[in-house]
Design a protein around this motif. Structure first.
Motif, mmCIF file in Angstrom:
data_model
loop_
_atom_site.group_PDB
_atom_site.id
_atom_site.type_symbol
_atom_site.label_atom_id
_atom_site.label_comp_id
_atom_site.label_asym_id
_atom_site.label_seq_id
_atom_site.Cartn_x
_atom_site.Cartn_y
_atom_site.Cartn_z
ATOM 1 N N SER A 247 -10.074 -10.339 -56.711
ATOM 2 C CA SER A 247 -8.980 -9.520 -57.254
ATOM 3 C C SER A 247 -9.526 -8.234 -57.874
ATOM 4 O O SER A 247 -8.898 -7.173 -57.781
ATOM 5 N N THR A 250 -10.164 -5.927 -55.026
ATOM 6 C CA THR A 250 -8.914 -5.414 -54.470
ATOM 7 C C THR A 250 -8.358 -4.286 -55.326
ATOM 8 O O THR A 250 -7.917 -3.264 -54.803
ATOM 9 N N ARG A 254 -8.103 -0.514 -53.913
ATOM 10 C CA ARG A 254 -6.817 0.183 -53.839
ATOM 11 C C ARG A 254 -6.862 1.500 -54.613
ATOM 12 O O ARG A 254 -6.285 2.499 -54.187
ATOM 13 N N THR A 260 -5.266 -2.051 -49.433
ATOM 14 C CA THR A 260 -6.007 -3.267 -49.751
ATOM 15 C C THR A 260 -7.174 -3.453 -48.782
ATOM 16 O O THR A 260 -7.173 -2.886 -47.684
#
Length: 286
Positions: A247, A250, A254, A260
């Motif tokens: 996470s 990600t 981004r 993503t």
């Protein structure tokens, strides 16, 4: 016999780009194999900002080997075989229309061969352009940065302020060690026997960014490279590139690419991409 490359055409895997005031600006990664790159001639004048990897060039006037950060200007008609050692590296290119180059030649020193620009002001302008390309893509900011690069070309050979040797080594240390999950700004500062405040101030003055931003940038670049070249699970790539978890990768991915990791992997593009194909990459002026 060399292949003629049109304006905006380079070896490499394009990541994203933009056209601003007639300039074609794009970020790319090396093809993954040195043998893919053959001798070629560029129709246009262009800059190459080496962000990672060792850049090799046979152009007259260019360094044979350039470690990052390196900024090279190639005038129109440059014939060379430029590539990255081991096929690994990332870079930003700025292509200049012939008419703009003719206008620029009247403002200062004429350049007949490649030039490695080492002035702090030139490197700072190049990094500002690279960040803007990844983030806001403001046409005025990017155009202004390109003109600053040309100012550095016309002033090449004049007395300039060069980055301190330890700042260059600190940049290389971040490039080499960014995959270490616990790497922090304090660690880099301690390695070079300076206070973190001094390190942050020197990076801001030289590259226009903080050490932490450069660490994140390098990690995301490496993650993108693995996403393009290997079918590894995203969690494994996150661990390999120094992120706390998937996470975390990600969110950082981004922030830099605007998409993503999964979407980026689906949209991988071909090794050689001409300027006319820039719309396929969702590049284009904002």
């Amino acid at each position: 016999m060399s292949t003629l490359f049109r304006p905006g055409e380079f070896y490499g895997v394009p990541q994203f780009g933009s056209r601003s005031a007639g300039f074609d600006i794009r970020a790319s990664a090396a093809t993954g194999c040195e043998d893919d790159v053959q001798v070629h001639t560029h129709e246009d004048a262009h800059f190459v900002l080496v962000l990672s990897g060792t850049y090799l060039s046979s152009a007259r006037g260019a360094p044979e080997r350039a470690r990052p950060p390196a900024l090279i200007f190639n005038p129109p008609g440059t014939t060379h075989r430029d590539r990255f050692a081991g096929g690994v590296g990332t870079f930003v290119t700025v292509s200049v229309p012939g008419t703009s180059f003719l206008d620029i030649r009247t403002t200062g020193r004429s350049v007949a061969e490649a030039v490695c620009l080492r002035a702090r002001s030139a490197l700072s302008a190049a990094f500002r352009l690279a960040r803007e390309l990844r983030e806001a893509r403001d046409p005025m900011v990017m155009e202004s940065s390109v003109w600053e690069l040309f100012a550095a070309v016309t002033e090449a050979g004049s007395p300039v302020s060069h980055p301190s040797a330890w700042v260059l080594r600190a940049y290389e240390a971040i490039m080499d060690r960014s995959a270490q999950r616990r790497l922090g700004v304090r660690d880099i500062a301690a390695e070079f026997h300076v206070h973190p405040v001094h390190l942050a101030r020197a990076f801001r003055a030289t590259w226009g960014c903080s050490p932490g931003e450069l660490i994140r940038w390098r990690r995301v670049d490496r993650a993108a490279e693995l996403l393009r070249s290997m079918e590894l699970p995203a969690a494994h790539i996150a661990a390999e590139t120094g992120f706390v978890d998937q996470s975390h990768m990600t969110r950082a991915f981004r922030a830099v690419y605007g998409t993503t990791p999964a979407a980026y992997r689906r949209e991988r593009v071909s090794p050689i991409q001409a300027s006319a194909d820039v719309d396929r990459l969702e590049c284009g002026s904002p």
